[in-house]
Scaffold this active site. Sequence first.
Site, short mmCIF file in Angstrom:
data_model
loop_
_atom_site.label_atom_id
_atom_site.label_comp_id
_atom_site.label_asym_id
_atom_site.label_seq_id
_atom_site.Cartn_x
_atom_site.Cartn_y
_atom_site.Cartn_z
N HIS A 126 -12.81 -9.92 -19.37
CA HIS A 126 -11.65 -9.78 -18.48
C HIS A 126 -13.04 -8.81 -16.92
O HIS A 126 -13.90 -8.49 -17.41
CB HIS A 126 -11.53 -8.59 -18.49
CG HIS A 126 -9.63 -8.56 -17.06
ND1 HIS A 126 -10.33 -7.58 -16.20
CD2 HIS A 126 -8.79 -9.50 -17.21
CE1 HIS A 126 -8.90 -7.55 -15.41
NE2 HIS A 126 -8.03 -8.29 -15.66
N ASP A 204 -11.97 -4.05 -25.33
CA ASP A 204 -10.98 -3.53 -24.51
C ASP A 204 -10.03 -4.17 -24.94
O ASP A 204 -9.62 -5.07 -25.62
CB ASP A 204 -11.11 -4.99 -23.48
CG ASP A 204 -10.71 -5.19 -22.78
OD1 ASP A 204 -9.34 -4.74 -22.25
OD2 ASP A 204 -10.48 -5.90 -21.42
N LYS A 230 0.59 -3.29 -20.01
CA LYS A 230 1.13 -4.41 -20.74
C LYS A 230 1.94 -4.56 -22.01
O LYS A 230 1.41 -4.88 -23.10
CB LYS A 230 -0.14 -4.74 -20.74
CG LYS A 230 -0.50 -5.66 -19.92
CD LYS A 230 -2.08 -6.17 -19.59
CE LYS A 230 -2.66 -6.48 -18.14
NZ LYS A 230 -4.07 -7.24 -18.45
N CYS A 368 -8.81 -13.04 -13.54
CA CYS A 368 -9.67 -11.82 -13.50
C CYS A 368 -10.76 -12.51 -14.84
O CYS A 368 -11.15 -11.53 -15.30
CB CYS A 368 -9.10 -10.53 -14.24
SG CYS A 368 -8.09 -10.44 -12.28
C1 LIG Z 1 -5.33 -6.86 -18.08
C2 LIG Z 1 -6.42 -6.32 -18.62
C3 LIG Z 1 -7.24 -5.57 -18.39
C4 LIG Z 1 -7.37 -4.25 -16.96
O1 LIG Z 1 -6.19 -3.38 -17.08
P1 LIG Z 1 -5.48 -3.15 -15.53
O2 LIG Z 1 -4.38 -2.64 -15.87
O3 LIG Z 1 -5.42 -4.05 -14.93
O4 LIG Z 1 -6.50 -1.85 -15.59
C5 LIG Z 1 -8.16 -5.20 -19.24
N1 LIG Z 1 -8.74 -6.59 -19.57
C6 LIG Z 1 -7.77 -7.33 -20.18
C7 LIG Z 1 -8.39 -8.01 -21.47
C8 LIG Z 1 -7.00 -8.04 -19.75
O5 LIG Z 1 -6.32 -8.21 -19.71
#
Ligand SMILES: *Cc1c(COP(=O)(O)O)cnc(C)c1O
Length: 410
Positions: A126, A204, A230, A368
Amino acid sequence: MSNSMTFNPHKIREDFPILSRKNRGKPLVYLDNAATSQKPSTVINAVRNYYLENNSNVHRGVYELAEDAENHYRSSREEVAQWLGTSPAEIIFTRGATEGLNLIARSFAEPLLTKGDQIILTEMEHHANIVPWQMIAESTGAEIVVVPVLQDGSLDREILDKLLNHPRTSILSICHISNVLGTQNPIKEIVNEAHKNGVKVIIDGAQSVPHLKVNLRDIDCDFFVFSGHKLFAPMGIGVVYAKGELLKDMIPYQGGGDMIDQVSFSGTSYTTGVQRFEAGTPNVSGAIGLAEAIRYLKSIDFHQVDAHEKMLLESTREMLCDVKGLVEHGTVEGKAGVFCFTIDGIHPHDLATLLDAEGIATRTGHHCCQPLMERLGHTATARASFSIYNTMEDVERFCSSLKRAANILG
Ligand SMILES: *Cc1c(COP(=O)(O)O)cnc(C)c1O
């Protein structure tokens, strides 16, 4: 609420009030869970109750109300730590995964890296796990090396292992689960391989914590980040796990109140522990909401979540197998419940617009992940991502609407 014996998405839906609203006048089918999850009533009420009964600033309050807020904030950190199998002394609250990765890049990596050192990333990252590293590479002279993604959406392990054994490699930052491909990287194995060569590993976990029960002691990574929103919690709260022995030597990321020991114009000293990385008034209601989301998830068996979401994915594939020109991106065995696809000759945005008119929320675009899109040879793809409250009825409505849309547009 559901219990582990009877995983029932219909029952779970009742805990999420927003799922009964309409979208363009049709019952909502929410399939954009990889962008953000919906929130159960318990989380909404926990945030509401905080503002109804407990709101005051944390740290150094000498009245009961402030002590209550402080206790809630502290116990939220304990709840997160326990759930991840770590200690509260290793849990830093942030705004989200993005801020977490920036914090790690600045506070941990920047002082460590020198010219010619290598930072390993992968093609499936991302932007949040790319851009902070580019900034640090710029300031330190370190180089970014990228592990390619194979045709099925898995990582090229041969290249990864070679890079991990390179003498100048010091950091690997990698997603646990890809938000586009659904690929679940074998991170325990990768961490093990990296550590043999003294490489520090940042994970991540934005897409893994909503679908898997993660134990960080078991994985043994050096850092782990995720976003509350999330994970059925509010926006604006996230977590960095930093291994205690590394956290202790990290420099502060931002300066301000609550992260200091003594301040004077001749010199300032910083406080120790996680508070050194939480400058300013923290998101107390967010932390409380996150702890409540975790309490909610404790009543759910993640093995059943995993099986359920994979069943939804499998059914989607079966129902759509006769759509001409449809290509699923990411097909590796055991992938998470993310269905990312394109249909030859049809723009994903047009598909999503027709789905929206049927009440169905999906996402299109680069997600993204522009470098990954380039690898896949598309500027945009469509994505349906599943969660604990999605049902077979959701899948049926999605698939039949998609087929109609493909007929109209094709
Ligand atoms: C959504 C996401 C992010 C970023 O998260 P934010 O809540 O926008 O800070 C980073 N990595 C992955 C894999 C994501 O799905």
